[in-house]
Scaffold this motif. Structure first.
Motif, PDB file in Angstrom:
ATOM      1  N   ALA A 306      -5.803   0.409   6.135  1.00 18.81           N
ATOM      2  CA  ALA A 306      -4.480  -0.137   5.826  1.00 18.81           C
ATOM      3  C   ALA A 306      -4.475  -0.823   4.464  1.00 18.81           C
ATOM      4  O   ALA A 306      -3.569  -0.606   3.649  1.00 18.81           O
ATOM      5  N   VAL A 307      -5.504  -1.631   4.196  1.00 14.10           N
ATOM      6  CA  VAL A 307      -5.571  -2.350   2.924  1.00 14.10           C
ATOM      7  C   VAL A 307      -5.732  -1.364   1.760  1.00 14.10           C
ATOM      8  O   VAL A 307      -5.188  -1.578   0.673  1.00 14.10           O
ATOM      9  N   ALA A 308      -6.470  -0.277   1.976  1.00 12.87           N
ATOM     10  CA  ALA A 308      -6.601   0.743   0.927  1.00 12.87           C
ATOM     11  C   ALA A 308      -5.229   1.291   0.539  1.00 12.87           C
ATOM     12  O   ALA A 308      -4.932   1.484  -0.651  1.00 12.87           O
ATOM     13  N   SER A 309      -4.372   1.526   1.540  1.00 16.53           N
ATOM     14  CA  SER A 309      -3.027   2.025   1.235  1.00 16.53           C
ATOM     15  C   SER A 309      -2.195   0.954   0.532  1.00 16.53           C
ATOM     16  O   SER A 309      -1.365   1.265  -0.326  1.00 16.53           O
ATOM     17  N   TRP A 310      -2.426  -0.319   0.862  1.00 15.71           N
ATOM     18  CA  TRP A 310      -1.698  -1.398   0.186  1.00 15.71           C
ATOM     19  C   TRP A 310      -2.109  -1.485  -1.283  1.00 15.71           C
ATOM     20  O   TRP A 310      -1.269  -1.714  -2.150  1.00 15.71           O
ATOM     21  N   ILE A 311      -3.404  -1.315  -1.543  1.00 13.44           N
ATOM     22  CA  ILE A 311      -3.866  -1.339  -2.940  1.00 13.44           C
ATOM     23  C   ILE A 311      -3.227  -0.188  -3.706  1.00 13.44           C
ATOM     24  O   ILE A 311      -2.785  -0.352  -4.853  1.00 13.44           O
ATOM     25  N   LEU A 312      -3.176   0.984  -3.080  1.00 17.25           N
ATOM     26  CA  LEU A 312      -2.553   2.142  -3.732  1.00 17.25           C
ATOM     27  C   LEU A 312      -1.081   1.862  -4.026  1.00 17.25           C
ATOM     28  O   LEU A 312      -0.573   2.209  -5.094  1.00 17.25           O
ATOM     29  N   ALA A 313      -0.407   1.225  -3.084  1.00 19.62           N
ATOM     30  CA  ALA A 313       0.999   0.878  -3.284  1.00 19.62           C
ATOM     31  C   ALA A 313       1.153  -0.119  -4.428  1.00 19.62           C
ATOM     32  O   ALA A 313       2.040   0.022  -5.281  1.00 19.62           O
ATOM     33  N   ALA A 314       0.286  -1.134  -4.473  1.00 20.14           N
ATOM     34  CA  ALA A 314       0.369  -2.153  -5.523  1.00 20.14           C
ATOM     35  C   ALA A 314       0.079  -1.557  -6.898  1.00 20.14           C
ATOM     36  O   ALA A 314       0.739  -1.899  -7.890  1.00 20.14           O
ATOM     37  N   LEU A 315      -0.894  -0.650  -6.979  1.00 19.61           N
ATOM     38  CA  LEU A 315      -1.196  -0.005  -8.255  1.00 19.61           C
ATOM     39  C   LEU A 315      -0.054   0.911  -8.694  1.00 19.61           C
ATOM     40  O   LEU A 315       0.231   1.034  -9.895  1.00 19.61           O
ATOM     41  N   THR A 316       0.596   1.549  -7.728  1.00 23.41           N
ATOM     42  CA  THR A 316       1.765   2.367  -8.054  1.00 23.41           C
ATOM     43  C   THR A 316       2.865   1.509  -8.663  1.00 23.41           C
ATOM     44  O   THR A 316       3.481   1.885  -9.670  1.00 23.41           O
TER      45      THR A 316
END
Length: 344
Positions: A306-316
């Protein structure tokens, strides 16, 4: 492509569309989190048929009783509803994307920055449904699961892009490299970091699919300080996963520092999202270490994905805001009108 839309197409981006775009982006994050929970608890075949659970039309499976999954193993109602909830949330996302598609075709079909993300997301959601079926029919084959995860996270990025751009002054055709040299370097670094993280997520998903997360359980230093004899696929993928994690973590920290030094004293959205990315990377490192010490307990594995997807969202979000001319530099920010056709 020009950022200026003809006056005939200059229409407000309605609040309802913006809210629906945000809701779809949030739902995509929930789909990934629930999918991670399904994977971490080995519940992927708890519903052995598709699209229903135990029969083709079984959309409300029982909660209590004795059940057998697609591999003949005993499963509980929790396993069944984890898998089925994943399908239900994915179904909700499909409905949201379908509504966005109808809306954008009726009102914003001449605005590429709104049209193409919705159209691509609609195609991706349908392909995802097919992949979900193939995953079940092929007994969660690792390669299919990795492809399923990759397309799911890519769809999430598209929906975040759509939500962010629909809240801007104009929905441009896409992310473009800024003209200002320093800003362009930051944008390029953000794009590279985001792409590497997406690859890292895919490798991590494949590592989970082949059950290689504990490949170095008896030799914890292998792959960290030394590269010893790697004899099996699980060890090789584990090493790649670790070293790519180091590279991504370093790039995120560098990006956050460089943006902080480049923005004005008041800060900006790009700096905020870069800080969020860096903070989440720190949390992700803790969760990764916890995975090893807990023998891949679902308590740490679920938030790890879940946190990996949050990091991807934040970098986007960081990348998007680096494309907005008012995020960096010392120029004063002027609120832009919420109309398609205004300049960025």
């Amino acid at each position: 492509m020009s950022d200026v839309i003809s006056s005939a197409d200059a229409r407000p981006v309605r609040a309802g569309f913006r809210r629906l775009a945000v809701a779809a982006a949030i739902t995509s994050l929930v789909v990934i989190a629930v999918g991670g929970a399904t994977r971490a608890t080995d519940s992927g075949l708890a519903c052995p048929t598709w699209p229903g659970c135990f029969t083709g039309g079984d959309f409300l499976p029982p909660i209590t009783g004795e059940f057998v999954d697609g591999l003949g193993r005993n499963v509980t109602g929790i396993n069944i509803w984890l898998e089925h909830s994943h399908r239900l949330v994915a179904g909700l996302l499909a409905v949201q994307v379908a509504a966005l598609l109808v809306w954008v075709l009726r009102r914003y079909r001449h605005v590429p920055g709104l049209l193409w993300p919705v159209v691509v997301a609609a195609v991706a959601v349908n392909v995802q449904a097919l992949l979900g079926a193939l995953v079940v029919w092929n007994l969660v084959q690792a390669e299919l699961v990795t492809l399923h995860l990759g397309l799911g996270t890519a769809t999430m990025v598209l929906l975040i892009f759509l939500a962010a751009r629909s809240h801007g002054a104009v929905a441009t055709a896409g992310l473009r490299r800024p003209a200002e040299p320093n800003r362009a370097r930051l944008w390029r670094l953000s794009v590279i970091t985001t792409a590497m993280l997406w690859g890292q997520i895919l490798i991590g998903g494949h590592l989970s699919g082949i059950h290689g997360g504990l490949a170095f359980k008896s030799r914890p230093l292998l792959g960290i300080f030394t590269i010893g004899p790697i004899t099996i696929e699980e060890e090789a993928i584990n090493v790649v996963h670790r070293y790519l994690a180091y590279a991504v973590a370093a790039l995120v920290m560098v990006l956050a520092i460089r943006i902080k030094r480049s923005v004005d004293a008041a800060g900006g959205p790009a700096q905020l999202w870069a800080r969020v990315s860096a903070g989440l990377v720190g949390l992700q490192i803790v969760l990764g270490v916890t995975n090893l010490y807990s023998d891949l307990s679902y308590v740490s594995v679920i938030p790890h994905l879940a946190v990996a997807s949050w990091i991807l969202a934040a970098l986007t979000m960081t990348t998007i805001h680096l494309c907005d001319r008012d995020d960096l530099g010392s120029a004063a920010r002027t609120p832009a009108p919420d109309r398609i056709g205004a300049g960025v």
